[in-house]
Design a protein around this motif. Structure first.
Motif, PDB file in Angstrom:
ATOM      1  N   ILE A 153       0.876  -1.173   0.000  1.00  0.00           N
ATOM      2  CA  ILE A 153       0.000   0.000   0.000  1.00  0.00           C
ATOM      3  C   ILE A 153       0.905   1.212   0.000  1.00  0.00           C
ATOM      4  O   ILE A 153       1.856   1.277   0.781  1.00  0.00           O
ATOM      5  CB  ILE A 153      -0.879   0.049   1.278  1.00  0.00           C
ATOM      6  CG1 ILE A 153      -1.481  -1.317   1.586  1.00  0.00           C
ATOM      7  CG2 ILE A 153      -1.909   1.138   1.195  1.00  0.00           C
ATOM      8  CD1 ILE A 153      -2.698  -1.657   0.839  1.00  0.00           C
ATOM      9  N   ILE A 154       0.656   2.172  -0.884  1.00  0.00           N
ATOM     10  CA  ILE A 154       1.507   3.356  -0.910  1.00  0.00           C
ATOM     11  C   ILE A 154       0.689   4.629  -0.712  1.00  0.00           C
ATOM     12  O   ILE A 154      -0.469   4.712  -1.117  1.00  0.00           O
ATOM     13  CB  ILE A 154       2.309   3.476  -2.227  1.00  0.00           C
ATOM     14  CG1 ILE A 154       1.392   3.406  -3.450  1.00  0.00           C
ATOM     15  CG2 ILE A 154       3.368   2.400  -2.312  1.00  0.00           C
ATOM     16  CD1 ILE A 154       2.085   3.737  -4.763  1.00  0.00           C
ATOM     17  N   VAL A 155       1.332   5.591  -0.022  1.00  0.00           N
ATOM     18  CA  VAL A 155       0.754   6.934   0.118  1.00  0.00           C
ATOM     19  C   VAL A 155       1.861   7.930  -0.232  1.00  0.00           C
ATOM     20  O   VAL A 155       3.015   7.559  -0.378  1.00  0.00           O
ATOM     21  CB  VAL A 155       0.243   7.207   1.551  1.00  0.00           C
ATOM     22  CG1 VAL A 155      -0.912   6.313   1.888  1.00  0.00           C
ATOM     23  CG2 VAL A 155       1.369   7.069   2.564  1.00  0.00           C
ATOM     24  N   HIS A 156       1.496   9.198  -0.333  1.00  0.00           N
ATOM     25  CA  HIS A 156       2.473  10.244  -0.604  1.00  0.00           C
ATOM     26  C   HIS A 156       3.391  10.409   0.619  1.00  0.00           C
ATOM     27  O   HIS A 156       2.948  10.235   1.747  1.00  0.00           O
ATOM     28  CB  HIS A 156       1.736  11.554  -0.890  1.00  0.00           C
ATOM     29  CG  HIS A 156       2.596  12.599  -1.503  1.00  0.00           C
ATOM     30  ND1 HIS A 156       3.383  13.438  -0.749  1.00  0.00           N
ATOM     31  CD2 HIS A 156       2.812  12.930  -2.795  1.00  0.00           C
ATOM     32  CE1 HIS A 156       4.030  14.264  -1.566  1.00  0.00           C
ATOM     33  NE2 HIS A 156       3.705  13.965  -2.819  1.00  0.00           N
ATOM     34  N   ALA A 157       4.674  10.734   0.358  1.00  0.00           N
ATOM     35  CA  ALA A 157       5.634  10.853   1.452  1.00  0.00           C
ATOM     36  C   ALA A 157       5.247  11.968   2.434  1.00  0.00           C
ATOM     37  O   ALA A 157       5.620  11.931   3.605  1.00  0.00           O
ATOM     38  CB  ALA A 157       7.030  11.106   0.892  1.00  0.00           C
ATOM     39  N   GLY A 158       4.479  12.943   1.971  1.00  0.00           N
ATOM     40  CA  GLY A 158       4.074  14.025   2.834  1.00  0.00           C
ATOM     41  C   GLY A 158       2.924  13.650   3.768  1.00  0.00           C
ATOM     42  O   GLY A 158       2.538  14.428   4.636  1.00  0.00           O
ATOM     43  N   VAL A 198       0.033   8.640  -7.241  1.00  0.00           N
ATOM     44  CA  VAL A 198       0.226   8.936  -5.819  1.00  0.00           C
ATOM     45  C   VAL A 198       1.244  10.071  -5.632  1.00  0.00           C
ATOM     46  O   VAL A 198       1.073  10.928  -4.761  1.00  0.00           O
ATOM     47  CB  VAL A 198       0.650   7.661  -5.052  1.00  0.00           C
ATOM     48  CG1 VAL A 198       1.059   7.993  -3.628  1.00  0.00           C
ATOM     49  CG2 VAL A 198      -0.477   6.654  -5.050  1.00  0.00           C
ATOM     50  N   ILE A 199       2.280  10.091  -6.466  1.00  0.00           N
ATOM     51  CA  ILE A 199       3.265  11.181  -6.393  1.00  0.00           C
ATOM     52  C   ILE A 199       2.582  12.521  -6.655  1.00  0.00           C
ATOM     53  O   ILE A 199       2.867  13.520  -6.000  1.00  0.00           O
ATOM     54  CB  ILE A 199       4.394  10.965  -7.427  1.00  0.00           C
ATOM     55  CG1 ILE A 199       5.298   9.813  -6.995  1.00  0.00           C
ATOM     56  CG2 ILE A 199       5.229  12.232  -7.600  1.00  0.00           C
ATOM     57  CD1 ILE A 199       6.335   9.419  -8.026  1.00  0.00           C
ATOM     58  N   GLY A 200       1.638  12.517  -7.586  1.00  0.00           N
ATOM     59  CA  GLY A 200       0.975  13.761  -7.970  1.00  0.00           C
ATOM     60  C   GLY A 200      -0.153  14.169  -7.044  1.00  0.00           C
ATOM     61  O   GLY A 200      -0.728  15.225  -7.212  1.00  0.00           O
ATOM     62  N   ASN A 201      -0.497  13.323  -6.075  1.00  0.00           N
ATOM     63  CA  ASN A 201      -1.645  13.626  -5.212  1.00  0.00           C
ATOM     64  C   ASN A 201      -1.312  13.309  -3.754  1.00  0.00           C
ATOM     65  O   ASN A 201      -1.265  12.150  -3.366  1.00  0.00           O
ATOM     66  CB  ASN A 201      -2.849  12.803  -5.667  1.00  0.00           C
ATOM     67  CG  ASN A 201      -4.118  13.193  -4.939  1.00  0.00           C
ATOM     68  OD1 ASN A 201      -4.060  13.702  -3.823  1.00  0.00           O
ATOM     69  ND2 ASN A 201      -5.245  12.962  -5.564  1.00  0.00           N
ATOM     70  N   PRO A 202      -1.060  14.333  -2.928  1.00  0.00           N
ATOM     71  CA  PRO A 202      -0.632  14.113  -1.543  1.00  0.00           C
ATOM     72  C   PRO A 202      -1.654  13.361  -0.698  1.00  0.00           C
ATOM     73  O   PRO A 202      -1.312  12.852   0.374  1.00  0.00           O
ATOM     74  CB  PRO A 202      -0.442  15.536  -0.999  1.00  0.00           C
ATOM     75  CG  PRO A 202      -0.417  16.422  -2.184  1.00  0.00           C
ATOM     76  CD  PRO A 202      -1.177  15.747  -3.270  1.00  0.00           C
ATOM     77  N   HIS A 203      -2.905  13.286  -1.148  1.00  0.00           N
ATOM     78  CA  HIS A 203      -3.928  12.637  -0.321  1.00  0.00           C
ATOM     79  C   HIS A 203      -4.393  11.321  -0.911  1.00  0.00           C
ATOM     80  O   HIS A 203      -5.462  10.810  -0.572  1.00  0.00           O
ATOM     81  CB  HIS A 203      -5.116  13.576  -0.138  1.00  0.00           C
ATOM     82  CG  HIS A 203      -4.715  14.948   0.297  1.00  0.00           C
ATOM     83  ND1 HIS A 203      -3.995  15.164   1.437  1.00  0.00           N
ATOM     84  CD2 HIS A 203      -4.894  16.157  -0.271  1.00  0.00           C
ATOM     85  CE1 HIS A 203      -3.746  16.457   1.571  1.00  0.00           C
ATOM     86  NE2 HIS A 203      -4.281  17.079   0.531  1.00  0.00           N
ATOM     87  N   ALA A 204      -3.585  10.746  -1.801  1.00  0.00           N
ATOM     88  CA  ALA A 204      -3.995   9.499  -2.454  1.00  0.00           C
ATOM     89  C   ALA A 204      -3.484   8.290  -1.692  1.00  0.00           C
ATOM     90  O   ALA A 204      -2.499   8.345  -0.955  1.00  0.00           O
ATOM     91  CB  ALA A 204      -3.459   9.469  -3.885  1.00  0.00           C
ATOM     92  N   ILE A 205      -4.198   7.175  -1.867  1.00  0.00           N
ATOM     93  CA  ILE A 205      -3.726   5.887  -1.381  1.00  0.00           C
ATOM     94  C   ILE A 205      -3.895   4.896  -2.521  1.00  0.00           C
ATOM     95  O   ILE A 205      -4.914   4.896  -3.205  1.00  0.00           O
ATOM     96  CB  ILE A 205      -4.493   5.446  -0.106  1.00  0.00           C
ATOM     97  CG1 ILE A 205      -3.967   4.102   0.387  1.00  0.00           C
ATOM     98  CG2 ILE A 205      -5.999   5.382  -0.340  1.00  0.00           C
ATOM     99  CD1 ILE A 205      -4.469   3.729   1.773  1.00  0.00           C
ATOM    100  N   GLY A 206      -2.845   4.103  -2.738  1.00  0.00           N
ATOM    101  CA  GLY A 206      -2.910   3.125  -3.815  1.00  0.00           C
ATOM    102  C   GLY A 206      -2.137   1.878  -3.444  1.00  0.00           C
ATOM    103  O   GLY A 206      -1.635   1.766  -2.323  1.00  0.00           O
ATOM    104  N   TYR A 207      -2.069   0.935  -4.357  1.00  0.00           N
ATOM    105  CA  TYR A 207      -1.258  -0.258  -4.087  1.00  0.00           C
ATOM    106  C   TYR A 207      -0.601  -0.723  -5.383  1.00  0.00           C
ATOM    107  O   TYR A 207      -1.215  -0.703  -6.441  1.00  0.00           O
ATOM    108  CB  TYR A 207      -2.105  -1.383  -3.471  1.00  0.00           C
ATOM    109  CG  TYR A 207      -3.298  -1.778  -4.291  1.00  0.00           C
ATOM    110  CD1 TYR A 207      -3.208  -2.823  -5.199  1.00  0.00           C
ATOM    111  CD2 TYR A 207      -4.501  -1.102  -4.188  1.00  0.00           C
ATOM    112  CE1 TYR A 207      -4.289  -3.185  -5.974  1.00  0.00           C
ATOM    113  CE2 TYR A 207      -5.590  -1.447  -4.956  1.00  0.00           C
ATOM    114  CZ  TYR A 207      -5.482  -2.489  -5.839  1.00  0.00           C
ATOM    115  OH  TYR A 207      -6.538  -2.843  -6.627  1.00  0.00           O
ATOM    116  N   VAL A 208       0.680  -1.093  -5.277  1.00  0.00           N
ATOM    117  CA  VAL A 208       1.439  -1.548  -6.442  1.00  0.00           C
ATOM    118  C   VAL A 208       2.408  -2.647  -5.997  1.00  0.00           C
ATOM    119  O   VAL A 208       2.551  -2.908  -4.808  1.00  0.00           O
ATOM    120  CB  VAL A 208       2.256  -0.394  -7.074  1.00  0.00           C
ATOM    121  CG1 VAL A 208       1.370   0.656  -7.676  1.00  0.00           C
ATOM    122  CG2 VAL A 208       3.202   0.213  -6.054  1.00  0.00           C
ATOM    123  N   SER A 209       3.069  -3.261  -6.956  1.00  0.00           N
ATOM    124  CA  SER A 209       4.077  -4.266  -6.641  1.00  0.00           C
ATOM    125  C   SER A 209       5.157  -3.664  -5.759  1.00  0.00           C
ATOM    126  O   SER A 209       5.619  -2.550  -5.996  1.00  0.00           O
ATOM    127  CB  SER A 209       4.716  -4.800  -7.917  1.00  0.00           C
ATOM    128  OG  SER A 209       3.881  -5.736  -8.518  1.00  0.00           O
TER     129      SER A 209
END
Lengths: 280, 313
Positions: free
Chosen positions: B144-149, B223-234
């Motif tokens: 699960i990934i989110v923006h670093a901020g 996700v990089i382009g959106n500080p409030h996004a949550i996604g999932y990738v390999s």
């Protein structure tokens, strides 16, 4: 005489080939989507709860509306802008500026759609996101599409306007018409067929555009309520899911291709009808 | 004078050529009474057809002469399989290996139909696939990934499920800032989505996404382009981007940090085996290839793809 016959033969073969390719594509689409069309009733593509092909829900209408809305929005932006640009080049800009500007527009028409998509994804979408999340939205799709069809509209309108006979313009000037009066009363009516043809070309490109829209429009299958809601277009749907689709899922994706083709057929039919009315 | 000379030479040459051309043209027309151009075109067409025929025949012959192995399936596994195939080919001259993508389900389908000798399947086999044999060559994790901020460090499984089903819509409920969550989901048919849904025990129709993406790269960019996004990738792709300085954070799950190392050890909950699948016991070339893909000789290839080698027994 032999030459004529040979030439006619070659031309006929060429024309046949072009028509045949179109027919073959149609037959291929029909054939591939047949498993879905024969087992599912047509109504299900309009009344199912949503689009979840792996769970047996096949509603294509939200995507049809997404396609139409995105293209219409892009057209709404690109046609006035493109027309204004063409008028600027032909009637207002000094010669060197006009040449430069035209080159710029030509350059814009040569940019591959993936580049537009990439720019949209990394620049436009974050910008819209700050304003009204999630950013990937109908609006982003419309803006990117508008940029892509703007050169088509501009360049065809430019060609049509440049082809208006000098005589007409000189006569208008001699009658003491203002520049705007001349454009409105003489140049635009004389060039309207060419401009309309350009717009139709632009619509066709907007309807079929895949990569750029796929990257910026969010691809959620729904009827958008505002400009900031994400949408999925039919073309994006095919590109997103085909690589991984098997069996029924694959067949319904071909149905969405068929629907897209149908949409473009209706459009070109309407354009033909419009043309006829104008001449009548 | 010196400057002019080359130009003059060229123009002279041109003139000569033009006269030559007009001469030949005149002769042609005069002699036959019919433009040669059509004959010329026709002749060319014939040569083209013959050429194509020869070429395809030659191709068919090389195919017959060499041994051929077809692999189809998961797009996660295909690049790795392609690299392994290239090394295998260089060690076994005369062997040709075709790798085609199309998803894990296509791998299963093609192996069953006999279209492919080996299927690439980026998940464990399901109970109704017991007719097939799986050979794990590596492990892959989904992170699960989110923006670093984003201040959120970890989420529970229930929180993730609530976010993805739209019961939690703002980050402050999950320990973040007061902002609307942008839910990034994958397109239907992807095995990453399948693994993710399986982990959350959800159906895709229950998920309320804001953005739907295709591949991992698009997910990370979103996700990089959106500080409030949550996604999932390999996990391999995410860790690679994060190490290169991209502003994404990999969330730990169930107290386990999301890293390639934890996937290797088999303790990260969102992970999957990457399998080579055959129908029945593999024979001949397929067997050789599978043994090669499970040997230490390809571990460097597996690592460059950000997957985790498993210890072959």
């Amino acid at each position: 005489m032999l030459t004529d016959k040979l030439l006619i033969g070659i031309l006929r073969a060429g024309a046949m080939m072009a028509a045949l390719v179109m027919l073959l594509i149609l037959i291929f689409l029909m054939h591939e989507s047949w498993p879905a069309l024969s087992t599912l009733s047509i109504g299900r593509f309009m009344t199912d709860a949503s689009w979840h092909p792996l769970e047996g829900a096949y509603n294509l209408m939200p995507m049809l509306s997404g396609t139409v809305l995105a293209s219409a929005g892009a057209l709404l932006l690109a046609v006035p802008l493109g027309l204004a640009s063409a008028l600027f080049i032909v009637f207002y800009a000094p010669l060197h500026l006009a040449t430069l500007y035209k080159r710029l527009i030509e350059l814009l028409s040569g940019i591959p759609s993936v580049v537009f998509g990439f720019w949209g994804l990394t620049t436009l979408v974050p910008l819209i996101n700050q304003w009204n999340p999630p950013g990937a939205s109908l609006l982003a799709g419309i803006l990117v599409l508008a940029m892509m069809i703007l050169p088509t509209v501009t360049l065809t309108a430019y060609t049509a306007l440049a082809a208006v006979p000098d005589e007409l313009l000189r006569n208008a000037a001699a009658l003491g018409l203002s520049r705007w009066g001349m454009i409105k009363g003489v140049a635009l009516p004389a060039a309207k067929t060419g401009i309309a043809a350009g717009i139709i070309l632009a619509v066709a490109r907007a309807l079929g555009e895949t990569m750029a829209v796929l990257m910026v429009a969010g691809n959620v299958v729904q009827y958008p309520e505002t400009l900031f809601d994400p949408v999925r277009t039919l073309a994006a749907n095919i590109a997103l899911e085909t690589a991984y689709a098997m069996g029924d899922h694959r067949a319904v994706l071909f149905v969405s291709g068929l629907l897209l083709l149908l949409l473009i057929m209706v459009l070109s039919g309407m354009a033909g009808l419009l043309e006829k009315q104008r001449h009548a | 004078m010196q400057r002019r000379q080359p130009g003059m030479a060229i123009s002279g040459l041109l003139r000569n050529e033009q006269t030559l051309m007009s001469l030949t043209n005149n002769r042609l027309v005069a002699k036959t009474g019919m433009p040669k151009i059509f004959r010329f075109l026709l002749a060319n067409l014939f040569f083209l057809v013959i050429g194509i025929g020869c070429f395809s025949q030659a191709q068919a012959q090389t195919k017959a002469a060499s041994q051929r192995l077809v692999l189809t399936g998961s797009s996660t596994l295909a690049p790795l399989a392609g690299e392994i195939a290239r090394r295998f080919e260089s060690l076994h001259p005369g062997v040709r290996i075709d790798v085609q993508t199309g998803g894990s389900s296509r791998g299963i389908h093609d192996v069953r139909k006999g279209i492919a000798a080996i299927g690439l399947v980026s998940r464990a086999l399901k109970p109704d696939e017991a007719d097939l044999q799986a050979f794990t060559i590596a492990q892959d994790g989904v992170s699960i990934i989110v923006h670093a901020g984003n201040p959120v460090i970890t989420l529970s499984r229930e929180q993730i499920a609530d976010i993805y089903t739209g019961r939690i819509t703002r980050w402050n409920v999950a320990g973040g800032t007061d902002a609307r969550i942008t839910v990034v989901n994958k397109a239907e048919g992807r095995s990453t989505l399948e693994l993710f849904l399986d982990y959350l025990q959800l159906k895709n129709s229950e998920i309320k996404p804001h953005v739907i993406i295709g591949d991992n790269a698009q997910g990370i960019k979103t996700v990089i382009g959106n500080p409030h996004a949550i996604g999932y990738v390999s996990i391999g792709a995410a860790e690679y981007e994060a190490r290169r300085g991209a502003p994404v954070r990999l969330l730990s799950l169930g107290g386990v940090e999301a890293s390639v190392e934890n996937v290797r050890q088999g303790i990260f909950p969102l992970s999957r085996p990457l399998n080579l699948v055959t129908s029945g016991e593999p024979q001949g070339l397929a067997r050789q290839f599978i043994e090669f893909a499970r040997s230490a000789q390809v571990h460097d290839l597996i690592r460059t793809q950000y997957f985790v080698p498993v210890n072959a027994d």
